[in-house]
Design a protein around this motif. Structure first.
Motif, PDB file in Angstrom:
ATOM      1  N   ALA A   1     -15.646 -23.979  20.332  1.00 61.35           N
ATOM      2  CA  ALA A   1     -14.671 -23.658  21.171  1.00 61.35           C
ATOM      3  C   ALA A   1     -14.643 -22.189  20.752  1.00 61.35           C
ATOM      4  O   ALA A   1     -14.668 -21.616  19.728  1.00 61.35           O
ATOM      5  CB  ALA A   1     -13.486 -24.589  20.887  1.00 61.35           C
ATOM      6  N   ARG A   2     -13.979 -21.382  21.800  1.00 57.64           N
ATOM      7  CA  ARG A   2     -13.501 -20.034  21.685  1.00 57.64           C
ATOM      8  C   ARG A   2     -11.916 -20.263  21.696  1.00 57.64           C
ATOM      9  O   ARG A   2     -11.647 -20.996  22.807  1.00 57.64           O
ATOM     10  CB  ARG A   2     -14.157 -19.184  22.699  1.00 57.64           C
ATOM     11  N   VAL A   3     -11.137 -19.804  20.966  1.00 59.47           N
ATOM     12  CA  VAL A   3      -9.798 -19.719  20.571  1.00 59.47           C
ATOM     13  C   VAL A   3      -9.204 -18.492  20.310  1.00 59.47           C
ATOM     14  O   VAL A   3      -9.861 -17.561  20.015  1.00 59.47           O
ATOM     15  CB  VAL A   3      -9.456 -20.763  19.587  1.00 59.47           C
ATOM     16  N   GLU A   4      -7.999 -18.286  20.674  1.00 64.60           N
ATOM     17  CA  GLU A   4      -7.121 -17.288  20.182  1.00 64.60           C
ATOM     18  C   GLU A   4      -6.751 -17.416  18.777  1.00 64.60           C
ATOM     19  O   GLU A   4      -6.433 -18.697  18.580  1.00 64.60           O
ATOM     20  CB  GLU A   4      -5.808 -17.299  21.180  1.00 64.60           C
ATOM     21  N   PRO A   5      -6.856 -16.331  18.188  1.00 68.61           N
ATOM     22  CA  PRO A   5      -6.312 -16.476  16.813  1.00 68.61           C
ATOM     23  C   PRO A   5      -4.922 -17.050  16.630  1.00 68.61           C
ATOM     24  O   PRO A   5      -3.875 -16.489  17.475  1.00 68.61           O
ATOM     25  CB  PRO A   5      -6.496 -14.972  16.122  1.00 68.61           C
ATOM     26  N   MET A   6      -4.657 -17.845  15.523  1.00 68.22           N
ATOM     27  CA  MET A   6      -3.345 -18.587  15.098  1.00 68.22           C
ATOM     28  C   MET A   6      -2.450 -17.481  14.603  1.00 68.22           C
ATOM     29  O   MET A   6      -3.032 -16.610  13.447  1.00 68.22           O
ATOM     30  CB  MET A   6      -3.390 -19.606  14.618  1.00 68.22           C
ATOM     31  N   ALA A   7      -1.160 -17.199  14.892  1.00 68.96           N
ATOM     32  CA  ALA A   7      -0.360 -16.348  14.209  1.00 68.96           C
ATOM     33  C   ALA A   7      -0.146 -17.152  12.652  1.00 68.96           C
ATOM     34  O   ALA A   7       0.056 -18.385  12.605  1.00 68.96           O
ATOM     35  CB  ALA A   7       1.049 -16.397  14.703  1.00 68.96           C
ATOM     36  N   VAL A   8      -0.296 -16.250  11.609  1.00 60.73           N
ATOM     37  CA  VAL A   8      -0.209 -16.511  10.242  1.00 60.73           C
ATOM     38  C   VAL A   8       0.800 -15.740   9.597  1.00 60.73           C
ATOM     39  O   VAL A   8       0.975 -14.659   9.960  1.00 60.73           O
ATOM     40  CB  VAL A   8      -1.673 -16.670   9.657  1.00 60.73           C
ATOM     41  N   SER A   9       1.333 -16.164   8.566  1.00 64.47           N
ATOM     42  CA  SER A   9       2.027 -15.238   7.462  1.00 64.47           C
ATOM     43  C   SER A   9       1.191 -14.011   7.393  1.00 64.47           C
ATOM     44  O   SER A   9       0.267 -14.140   6.728  1.00 64.47           O
ATOM     45  CB  SER A   9       2.527 -15.763   6.336  1.00 64.47           C
ATOM     46  N   THR A  10       1.819 -12.997   7.484  1.00 71.46           N
ATOM     47  CA  THR A  10       1.238 -11.526   7.522  1.00 71.46           C
ATOM     48  C   THR A  10       1.349 -11.325   5.768  1.00 71.46           C
ATOM     49  O   THR A  10       0.591 -10.207   5.384  1.00 71.46           O
ATOM     50  CB  THR A  10       1.532 -10.608   8.325  1.00 71.46           C
ATOM     51  N   SER A  11       2.351 -11.674   4.990  1.00 71.36           N
ATOM     52  CA  SER A  11       2.580 -11.348   3.813  1.00 71.36           C
ATOM     53  C   SER A  11       2.787 -12.353   2.767  1.00 71.36           C
ATOM     54  O   SER A  11       3.496 -13.327   3.228  1.00 71.36           O
ATOM     55  CB  SER A  11       3.876 -10.498   3.709  1.00 71.36           C
ATOM     56  N   LEU A  12       2.094 -12.312   1.886  1.00 72.41           N
ATOM     57  CA  LEU A  12       2.321 -13.323   0.470  1.00 72.41           C
ATOM     58  C   LEU A  12       3.760 -13.519   0.299  1.00 72.41           C
ATOM     59  O   LEU A  12       4.396 -14.467   0.098  1.00 72.41           O
ATOM     60  CB  LEU A  12       1.381 -13.146  -0.547  1.00 72.41           C
ATOM     61  N   ASP A  13       4.432 -12.281   0.157  1.00 66.27           N
ATOM     62  CA  ASP A  13       6.137 -12.180  -0.188  1.00 66.27           C
ATOM     63  C   ASP A  13       6.677 -12.786   0.967  1.00 66.27           C
ATOM     64  O   ASP A  13       7.636 -13.716   0.365  1.00 66.27           O
ATOM     65  CB  ASP A  13       6.264 -10.611  -0.317  1.00 66.27           C
ATOM     66  N   ASP A  14       6.285 -12.734   2.039  1.00 65.56           N
ATOM     67  CA  ASP A  14       7.528 -13.327   3.113  1.00 65.56           C
ATOM     68  C   ASP A  14       7.191 -15.037   2.943  1.00 65.56           C
ATOM     69  O   ASP A  14       8.109 -15.613   3.190  1.00 65.56           O
ATOM     70  CB  ASP A  14       6.723 -13.027   4.532  1.00 65.56           C
ATOM     71  N   LEU A  15       5.924 -15.285   2.897  1.00 61.54           N
ATOM     72  CA  LEU A  15       5.651 -16.886   2.733  1.00 61.54           C
ATOM     73  C   LEU A  15       6.382 -17.261   1.321  1.00 61.54           C
ATOM     74  O   LEU A  15       7.123 -18.211   1.392  1.00 61.54           O
ATOM     75  CB  LEU A  15       4.116 -17.090   2.485  1.00 61.54           C
ATOM     76  N   LEU A  16       6.302 -16.764   0.180  1.00 63.67           N
ATOM     77  CA  LEU A  16       7.016 -17.131  -0.739  1.00 63.67           C
ATOM     78  C   LEU A  16       8.530 -17.065  -0.670  1.00 63.67           C
ATOM     79  O   LEU A  16       9.157 -17.844  -1.374  1.00 63.67           O
ATOM     80  CB  LEU A  16       6.513 -16.395  -2.228  1.00 63.67           C
ATOM     81  N   ASP A  17       8.994 -16.144  -0.047  1.00 70.59           N
ATOM     82  CA  ASP A  17      10.348 -15.971   0.181  1.00 70.59           C
ATOM     83  C   ASP A  17      10.989 -17.026   1.059  1.00 70.59           C
ATOM     84  O   ASP A  17      12.120 -17.679   0.928  1.00 70.59           O
ATOM     85  CB  ASP A  17      10.782 -14.552   0.885  1.00 70.59           C
ATOM     86  N   GLY A  18      10.022 -17.767   1.890  1.00 68.79           N
ATOM     87  CA  GLY A  18      10.402 -18.845   2.822  1.00 68.79           C
ATOM     88  C   GLY A  18      10.240 -20.377   2.241  1.00 68.79           C
ATOM     89  O   GLY A  18      10.582 -21.322   2.742  1.00 68.79           O
ATOM     90  N   ILE A  19       9.859 -20.466   1.013  1.00 65.69           N
ATOM     91  CA  ILE A  19       9.521 -21.743   0.242  1.00 65.69           C
ATOM     92  C   ILE A  19      10.860 -22.078  -0.310  1.00 65.69           C
ATOM     93  O   ILE A  19      11.156 -21.388  -1.415  1.00 65.69           O
ATOM     94  CB  ILE A  19       8.267 -21.381  -0.565  1.00 65.69           C
ATOM     95  N   ALA A  20      11.060 -23.486  -0.177  1.00 69.46           N
ATOM     96  CA  ALA A  20      12.719 -23.727  -0.819  1.00 69.46           C
ATOM     97  C   ALA A  20      12.086 -24.842  -2.173  1.00 69.46           C
ATOM     98  O   ALA A  20      13.170 -25.176  -2.684  1.00 69.46           O
ATOM     99  CB  ALA A  20      13.296 -24.659   0.266  1.00 69.46           C
ATOM    100  N   VAL A  21      10.823 -25.069  -2.260  1.00 72.03           N
ATOM    101  CA  VAL A  21      10.626 -26.028  -3.600  1.00 72.03           C
ATOM    102  C   VAL A  21       9.732 -24.923  -4.295  1.00 72.03           C
ATOM    103  O   VAL A  21       9.253 -24.062  -3.955  1.00 72.03           O
ATOM    104  CB  VAL A  21       9.678 -26.997  -2.726  1.00 72.03           C
ATOM    105  N   PRO A  22       9.326 -25.539  -5.444  1.00 76.72           N
ATOM    106  CA  PRO A  22       8.441 -24.748  -6.444  1.00 76.72           C
ATOM    107  C   PRO A  22       7.211 -24.804  -5.830  1.00 76.72           C
ATOM    108  O   PRO A  22       6.529 -25.494  -5.471  1.00 76.72           O
ATOM    109  CB  PRO A  22       8.504 -25.631  -7.554  1.00 76.72           C
ATOM    110  N   PRO A  23       6.729 -23.432  -5.759  1.00 74.69           N
ATOM    111  CA  PRO A  23       5.443 -22.997  -5.153  1.00 74.69           C
ATOM    112  C   PRO A  23       4.248 -23.711  -5.784  1.00 74.69           C
ATOM    113  O   PRO A  23       4.292 -23.667  -6.835  1.00 74.69           O
ATOM    114  CB  PRO A  23       5.294 -21.540  -4.871  1.00 74.69           C
ATOM    115  N   LEU A  24       3.298 -24.154  -5.092  1.00 71.74           N
ATOM    116  CA  LEU A  24       1.953 -24.300  -5.607  1.00 71.74           C
ATOM    117  C   LEU A  24       0.973 -23.714  -4.842  1.00 71.74           C
ATOM    118  O   LEU A  24       0.595 -23.834  -3.600  1.00 71.74           O
ATOM    119  CB  LEU A  24       1.703 -25.992  -5.263  1.00 71.74           C
TER     120      LEU A  24
END
Length: 248
Positions: free
Chosen positions: A75-98
């Motif tokens: 398949a040829r597909v459009e790239p999925m939107a992903v978190s552009t920043s590790l900081d942003d991802l960690l800021d949005g985690i409500a449980v202890p990160p793994l």
């Protein structure tokens, strides 16, 4: 400017995209000669999603996929939107990160398997250095069986600096080393944790090892000295999962 289309191949990788984001699929090619039950079921799902596949021969599919392991589906597909920043991802985690950190994993099959086990264990992200790692390509996506679409993968310029930033967030950076005196099973993985894995054979680089908060080993009771990095990642991640499960 929109990002260039990417290629996915194999039933798992394409099937996950079909299930999670069918509108992002630009074209799907299938092997005109494959008419077994698995292909019939896949074609039924395409029909239900309103997608009409393009038939192609094996050579054309291999050219599109860049691999002969396409299973008759590309398949040829459009790239999925992903978190552009590790900081942003960690800021949005409500449980202890793994987190899973891979230092020096350059084989796409190993990375794909690591992403797959990271997805299964619910890891929040996989982190790797830009200069000692493989990026997400079609082979990685195939081996990951869809996990390359679901697990954020961050390639960082300076891994030691990133580990230092994780430590500033009170995330315990635990490196795997066969020289460690403490075993994985003696570690508390319920707290925010980044499990740091080295490449098979060479292990963690010296600076990475020094930057970790601690080192642990997996008990090896047989003749072999080490495990494949994806197997070791699975053991470590699922020990964290086991510890984090609520008491019965």
């Amino acid at each position: 400017m929109s990002a260039s289309p990417k290629v996915l191949f194999g039933f798992h990788a394409v099937g996950v995209r079909l299930r999670t984001a069918p509108k992002s699929i630009i074209e799907i090619y299938v092997d005109a000669t494959r008419r077994d039950a698995r292909m019939r079921q896949f074609q039924q799902k395409l029909q239900e999603a309103g997608l009409r596949p393009i038939t192609a021969d094996g050579l054309r599919l291999s050219q599109l996929a860049g691999s002969a392991g396409h299973q008759g589906v590309v398949a040829r597909v459009e790239p999925m939107a992903v978190s552009t920043s590790l900081d942003d991802l960690l800021d949005g985690i409500a449980v202890p990160p793994l987190l899973l950190v891979l230092d020096g994993v350059t084989d796409p099959h190993n990375l794909g398997a690591c992403l797959r086990v990271a997805d299964g264990a619910g890891a929040h992200a996989v982190i790797a250095p830009k200069d000692h790692a493989v990026g997400i390509n079609a082979t990685v996506a195939k081996v990951a069986s869809g996990a390359a679409e679901t697990v954020p993968y961050f390639m960082v310029t300076n891994l030691a600096r990133t580990l230092g930033e994780l430590k500033e967030r009170n995330i315990w950076c635990l490196g795997l080393s066969d020289e460690a005196t403490q075993t994985l099973y003696q570690s508390d993985l319920k707290a925010p944790t980044a499990l740091v894995m080295g490449a098979e054979g060479t292990g963690l680089r010296q600076l990475t090892r020094k930057t970790c908060d601690g080192l642990v080993s997996i008990p090896m009771l047989g003749a072999v000295e080490s495990l494949n990095v994806s197997v070791a990642s699975g053991i470590c991640l699922y020990e964290a999962v086991r510890q984090r499960l609520p008491a019965p």
